[in-house]
Design a protein around this motif. Structure first.
Motif, PDB file in Angstrom:
ATOM      1  N   GLU A  58       2.053  -6.346 -20.899  1.00 59.68           N
ATOM      2  CA  GLU A  58       1.541  -5.359 -21.839  1.00 59.68           C
ATOM      3  C   GLU A  58       1.999  -5.763 -23.231  1.00 59.68           C
ATOM      4  OE1 GLU A  58       2.590  -1.236 -21.188  1.00 59.68           O
ATOM      5  OE2 GLU A  58       1.581  -0.595 -23.033  1.00 59.68           O
ATOM      6  N   ASN A 117      -2.881  -1.653 -25.783  1.00 61.72           N
ATOM      7  CA  ASN A 117      -3.058  -0.222 -26.035  1.00 61.72           C
ATOM      8  C   ASN A 117      -4.139   0.001 -27.083  1.00 61.72           C
ATOM      9  OD1 ASN A 117      -0.733   1.093 -24.489  1.00 61.72           O
ATOM     10  ND2 ASN A 117       0.279  -0.558 -25.618  1.00 61.72           N
ATOM     11  N   GLU A 149      -5.667  -0.208 -22.460  1.00 63.38           N
ATOM     12  CA  GLU A 149      -4.947   0.968 -21.991  1.00 63.38           C
ATOM     13  C   GLU A 149      -5.304   2.153 -22.883  1.00 63.38           C
ATOM     14  OE1 GLU A 149      -0.774   0.317 -21.341  1.00 63.38           O
ATOM     15  OE2 GLU A 149      -1.142  -1.448 -20.095  1.00 63.38           O
ATOM     16  N   ASP A 179      -3.421   5.357 -19.330  1.00 65.77           N
ATOM     17  CA  ASP A 179      -2.003   5.264 -19.683  1.00 65.77           C
ATOM     18  C   ASP A 179      -1.348   6.649 -19.689  1.00 65.77           C
ATOM     19  OD1 ASP A 179       0.281   4.003 -20.492  1.00 65.77           O
ATOM     20  OD2 ASP A 179      -0.480   3.368 -22.439  1.00 65.77           O
ATOM     21  N   LYS A 200      -1.583   4.455 -14.843  1.00 66.53           N
ATOM     22  CA  LYS A 200      -0.174   4.235 -15.144  1.00 66.53           C
ATOM     23  C   LYS A 200       0.560   5.575 -15.184  1.00 66.53           C
ATOM     24  CE  LYS A 200       0.891   0.658 -17.706  1.00 66.53           C
ATOM     25  NZ  LYS A 200       1.075  -0.274 -18.846  1.00 66.53           N
ATOM     26  N   GLU A 236       5.565   3.291 -14.770  1.00 69.82           N
ATOM     27  CA  GLU A 236       6.134   2.859 -16.045  1.00 69.82           C
ATOM     28  C   GLU A 236       7.599   3.263 -16.128  1.00 69.82           C
ATOM     29  OE1 GLU A 236       2.996   3.018 -19.411  1.00 69.82           O
ATOM     30  OE2 GLU A 236       3.544   5.073 -18.939  1.00 69.82           O
TER      31      GLU A 236
HETATM   32 CA    CA Z   1       0.574   1.448 -22.650  1.00 70.86          CA
END
Ligand code: CA
Ligand code: C2E
Ligand code: CA
Ligand code: CA
Length: 278
Positions: A58, A117, A149, A179, A200, A236
């Protein structure tokens, strides 16, 4: 009582004023840092929970200000969103992340996938899809290596608009992850309609997992939910072996967190990958 009220109002106005001033100072600094190329990306590995192999990265943006202090993205991203700077900044993040994938391929790490992101302000921008297409074409990478994301906040665009938009992104071959799942306000009908590949689970629900399975209630619900909807589920903020054990038992697919690695600059990432894949 009246003067007390006025005092309170004066205090309130002052506080607001400072806040606005602080934000504008922050924005100025951010503009400058962006223009002078002082922002950089760090990369955090995502690991398959069974094989413990790296499956992806990421990209996370970093800003070290003129005094050498790190300004956390949770502070400057909202300011970038409010001002619209996020549109240009976000494209830079995409371009840079894809450049890193190309560099990694040259270094022998060809098949790795990259999560980037993307804020709802970027998605909402009319040029986004065309820009994404152009950046992908210029990179000559497989679009499947990229995953965007998005948080549940995309719900504010309205179900039809957001599902159409994400569908077009998916048609490019680019993956989509939802996310911070569980912290937003989207309904289950959204989650059902969003064409996402990954879910996530927010760190908040991972924090208090332990062997007694206290705190596992939400993870226990979200993992099969994601699977039912055809998504891989990522946890996460995994920091302990204990958490991994519980997540394994609950059928979670992938983990990301300090237990395996902190977000790292490119050079450190190369060293880390060499060790992890040895
Ligand atoms: Ca993220
Ligand atoms: P996020 O997308 O949920 O990113 C995960 C955050 O959790 C990152 O914080 C990461 O450093 C942190 N983290 C990862 N593993 C652990 C762990 O084991 N324990 C703890 N305590 N934290 C962990 P970071 O880098 O400060 O980023 C914060 C947020 O800023 C991100 O949350 C994301 O929403 C936003 N952000 C960062 N980079 C970008 C970007 O390029 N574009 C946009 N739009 N937003 C970004
Ligand atoms: Ca997250
Ligand atoms: Ca977050």
């Amino acid at each position: 009582a009246k003067s007390q009220g006025q005092g309170r109002i004066a205090w309130f106005t002052r506080a607001l004023g400072n806040d606005a001033k602080e934000r504008s100072t922050l924005l100025q600094g951010l503009h400058k840092a962006f223009d002078l190329n002082r922002l950089f990306l760090v990369y955090q590995p995502k690991v398959d929970i069974q094989s413990e192999q790296v499956v992806g990265l990421e990209a996370l943006v970093r800003w070290r200000d003129e005094n050498g202090h790190m300004v956390p993205p949770d502070r400057f991203i909202p300011v970038a969103e409010q001002s619209g700077l996020i549109v240009a900044l976000g494209l830079w993040v995409l371009r840079t992340a894809l450049q890193t994938l190309a560099q990694l391929a040259q270094a022998g790490h060809g098949q790795i996938q990259m999560g980037v992101n993307v804020s709802v302000v970027q998605l909402e921008h009319p040029g986004f899809l065309a820009e994404l297409k152009a950046i992908l074409q210029a990179s000559q990478l497989a679009p499947e290596q990229l995953e965007l994301e998005v948080t549940e906040s995309v719900a504010i665009l309205g179900l039809d608009r957001v599902s159409a938009l994400l569908e077009s992104i998916r048609e490019l071959g680019v993956g989509i992850a939802i996310d911070d799942f569980g912290t937003g306000f989207s309904s289950l009908s959204y989650i059902d309609r969003l064409p996402a590949h990954r879910l996530k689970i927010d760190r908040a629900f991972i924090e208090n997992l332990d062997s007694e399975h206290r705190g596992a209630r939400i993870a226990r619900i979200i993992i099969p939910l994601g699977h039912q909807l055809g998504m891989k589920v990522v946890a996460e903020g995994v920091e302990t072996r204990e958490q991994i054990k519980v997540l394994q038992e609950l059928g979670c697919d992938e983990v990301q967190g300090y237990f395996y690695a902190r977000p790292m600059p490119y050079d450190e990432l190369l060293t880390w990958l060499a060790k992890a894949r040895a």
